[in-house]
Design a protein around this motif. Sequence first.
Motif, PDB file in Angstrom:
ATOM      1  N   VAL A 101      34.316  33.672  12.234  1.00 14.30           N
ATOM      2  CA  VAL A 101      33.108  33.875  13.046  1.00 14.30           C
ATOM      3  C   VAL A 101      32.906  32.653  13.946  1.00 14.30           C
ATOM      4  N   TYR A 102      32.777  32.901  15.252  1.00 14.59           N
ATOM      5  CA  TYR A 102      32.653  31.834  16.235  1.00 14.59           C
ATOM      6  C   TYR A 102      31.404  32.033  17.086  1.00 14.59           C
ATOM      7  N   ASP A 103      30.749  30.940  17.415  1.00 15.97           N
ATOM      8  CA  ASP A 103      29.646  30.957  18.364  1.00 15.97           C
ATOM      9  C   ASP A 103      30.187  30.612  19.743  1.00 15.97           C
ATOM     10  N   ALA A 104      29.655  31.281  20.756  1.00 13.27           N
ATOM     11  CA  ALA A 104      30.082  31.039  22.131  1.00 13.27           C
ATOM     12  C   ALA A 104      28.875  31.150  23.048  1.00 13.27           C
ATOM     13  N   PHE A 105      29.043  30.651  24.271  1.00 12.15           N
ATOM     14  CA  PHE A 105      27.997  30.793  25.290  1.00 12.15           C
ATOM     15  C   PHE A 105      28.665  31.308  26.548  1.00 12.15           C
ATOM     16  N   LEU A 106      28.215  32.453  27.045  1.00 13.51           N
ATOM     17  CA  LEU A 106      28.783  33.045  28.250  1.00 13.51           C
ATOM     18  C   LEU A 106      28.136  32.387  29.462  1.00 13.51           C
ATOM     19  N   SER A 107      28.933  31.631  30.194  1.00 13.38           N
ATOM     20  CA  SER A 107      28.404  30.860  31.311  1.00 13.38           C
ATOM     21  C   SER A 107      28.095  31.755  32.508  1.00 13.38           C
ATOM     22  N   PRO A 108      26.956  31.533  33.177  1.00 13.26           N
ATOM     23  CA  PRO A 108      26.647  32.298  34.390  1.00 13.26           C
ATOM     24  C   PRO A 108      27.543  31.929  35.559  1.00 13.26           C
ATOM     25  N   GLY A 109      28.353  30.884  35.397  1.00 11.06           N
ATOM     26  CA  GLY A 109      29.222  30.448  36.473  1.00 11.06           C
ATOM     27  C   GLY A 109      30.401  31.351  36.744  1.00 11.06           C
ATOM     28  N   TRP A 110      30.587  32.399  35.934  1.00 10.40           N
ATOM     29  CA  TRP A 110      31.746  33.282  36.098  1.00 10.40           C
ATOM     30  C   TRP A 110      31.305  34.708  36.404  1.00 10.40           C
ATOM     31  N   GLY A 158      24.649  33.887  28.385  1.00 11.56           N
ATOM     32  CA  GLY A 158      23.861  33.510  27.228  1.00 11.56           C
ATOM     33  C   GLY A 158      24.693  33.463  25.960  1.00 11.56           C
ATOM     34  N   PRO A 159      24.046  33.282  24.822  1.00  9.12           N
ATOM     35  CA  PRO A 159      24.773  33.141  23.555  1.00  9.12           C
ATOM     36  C   PRO A 159      25.466  34.431  23.139  1.00  9.12           C
ATOM     37  N   ALA A 160      26.561  34.261  22.417  1.00  9.63           N
ATOM     38  CA  ALA A 160      27.330  35.395  21.911  1.00  9.63           C
ATOM     39  C   ALA A 160      28.021  34.976  20.621  1.00  9.63           C
ATOM     40  N   THR A 161      28.399  35.961  19.848  1.00  4.59           N
ATOM     41  CA  THR A 161      29.156  35.745  18.618  1.00  4.59           C
ATOM     42  C   THR A 161      30.496  36.456  18.745  1.00  4.59           C
ATOM     43  N   ILE A 162      31.565  35.789  18.332  1.00  6.65           N
ATOM     44  CA  ILE A 162      32.898  36.398  18.314  1.00  6.65           C
ATOM     45  C   ILE A 162      33.336  36.503  16.856  1.00  6.65           C
ATOM     46  N   ARG A 163      33.656  37.702  16.446  1.00  7.04           N
ATOM     47  CA  ARG A 163      34.132  37.938  15.083  1.00  7.04           C
ATOM     48  C   ARG A 163      35.601  38.309  15.142  1.00  7.04           C
ATOM     49  N   THR A 164      36.414  37.594  14.405  1.00  5.18           N
ATOM     50  CA  THR A 164      37.860  37.818  14.409  1.00  5.18           C
ATOM     51  C   THR A 164      38.329  38.298  13.041  1.00  5.18           C
ATOM     52  N   GLU A 165      39.455  38.970  13.068  1.00 10.33           N
ATOM     53  CA  GLU A 165      40.084  39.433  11.824  1.00 10.33           C
ATOM     54  C   GLU A 165      41.591  39.357  11.987  1.00 10.33           C
ATOM     55  N   THR A 166      42.259  38.722  11.052  1.00 11.34           N
ATOM     56  CA  THR A 166      43.718  38.678  11.058  1.00 11.34           C
ATOM     57  C   THR A 166      44.244  39.945  10.405  1.00 11.34           C
ATOM     58  N   LEU A 167      45.067  40.678  11.143  1.00 11.51           N
ATOM     59  CA  LEU A 167      45.599  41.940  10.638  1.00 11.51           C
ATOM     60  C   LEU A 167      46.984  41.777  10.024  1.00 11.51           C
ATOM     61  N   ARG A 168      47.769  40.865  10.585  1.00 10.56           N
ATOM     62  CA  ARG A 168      49.118  40.650  10.067  1.00 10.56           C
ATOM     63  C   ARG A 168      49.596  39.274  10.510  1.00 10.56           C
ATOM     64  N   THR A 169      50.283  38.584   9.606  1.00 10.45           N
ATOM     65  CA  THR A 169      50.922  37.321   9.947  1.00 10.45           C
ATOM     66  C   THR A 169      52.381  37.392   9.530  1.00 10.45           C
ATOM     67  N   GLY A 170      53.264  37.224  10.520  1.00  9.42           N
ATOM     68  CA  GLY A 170      54.692  37.232  10.246  1.00  9.42           C
ATOM     69  C   GLY A 170      55.313  35.898  10.616  1.00  9.42           C
ATOM     70  N   ARG A 171      56.634  35.852  10.573  1.00 11.04           N
ATOM     71  CA  ARG A 171      57.321  34.583  10.867  1.00 11.04           C
ATOM     72  C   ARG A 171      57.175  34.189  12.328  1.00 11.04           C
ATOM     73  N   THR A 172      57.265  35.158  13.237  1.00 10.50           N
ATOM     74  CA  THR A 172      57.232  34.843  14.665  1.00 10.50           C
ATOM     75  C   THR A 172      56.007  35.381  15.389  1.00 10.50           C
ATOM     76  N   LEU A 173      55.275  36.307  14.776  1.00 13.98           N
ATOM     77  CA  LEU A 173      54.138  36.924  15.439  1.00 13.98           C
ATOM     78  C   LEU A 173      52.961  37.072  14.486  1.00 13.98           C
TER      79      LEU A 173
END
Length: 281
Positions: free
Chosen positions: A27-36, A78-93
Amino acid sequence: MAQAVQASIGDSEFDRDTAVTLRAPGVYDAFLSPGWTIIRAINGGYLLALLGRALGDALDHPDPFSVSAHYLSASRPGPATIRTETLRTGRTLSTGQASLIQRDEDGTEVERIRVLATYGDLDELSDEVRTSATAPAMPAYEHCLGASDGPVPAISGSSEILERLNIRLDPATVGWAVGAPSGKGEMRGWFSLADGRDADPLSLLLTVDALPPTAFEIGLKGWTPTVELTTHVRARPAPGPLRVAITTRNLAGGFLEEDAEVWDSEDRLVAQSRQLAKTSR
């Protein structure tokens, strides 16, 4: 304790505005900048890079290889939350998914974007290249047109992002700027970040969605919001301006595709993308 994810290259505006802070596992906190923003909407490539930053921290491999995003609702500064999930971890990918969440005024969580991505290590790839692709034929950098050169006008409501990008368009693709679109779905130009930051795999996620839409040269005046965008990063770009070529072959039912190629200063195809976009009039 929250932990900021450090930018990989310097302290450029792009790095600051795509910074994320680890709040809890995945879980990551982020801020979406109005500059983009573009016509009051936040650029889809910037948003893709923001999620790409979080996934690069969450997964076991450093570089985006394939990133597919579905844009579900309009993001706002403004503020945003990014939620990530690892689905698979291999040797190269490694494969994972991420969602960007914001809260409406009543406090309801709304998912803005959902991404499925595969990451690897570009430095571990073979140097072998077999391709029929060729770099776009376009004038030299100094013979292309920037926002201050005319006849290319600033797009209404887009001045914020234009201050952060250095785009010089092929004169053959700016007929729309003087009311004489070519009718061809083509847009070509040189691209770099205005603060001089060199391109890297993460910033390529922005580059593929940074030029004006091909719909302008088809004769449409409204913006074309992205429905889905898939980007393939093929190599780590060499320093220097990038060349971007975007084409549309089919506009039907109010939707069009945009196929983009990004070439670096060493004439290597470093990124490709396809997006489905909705037209507006």
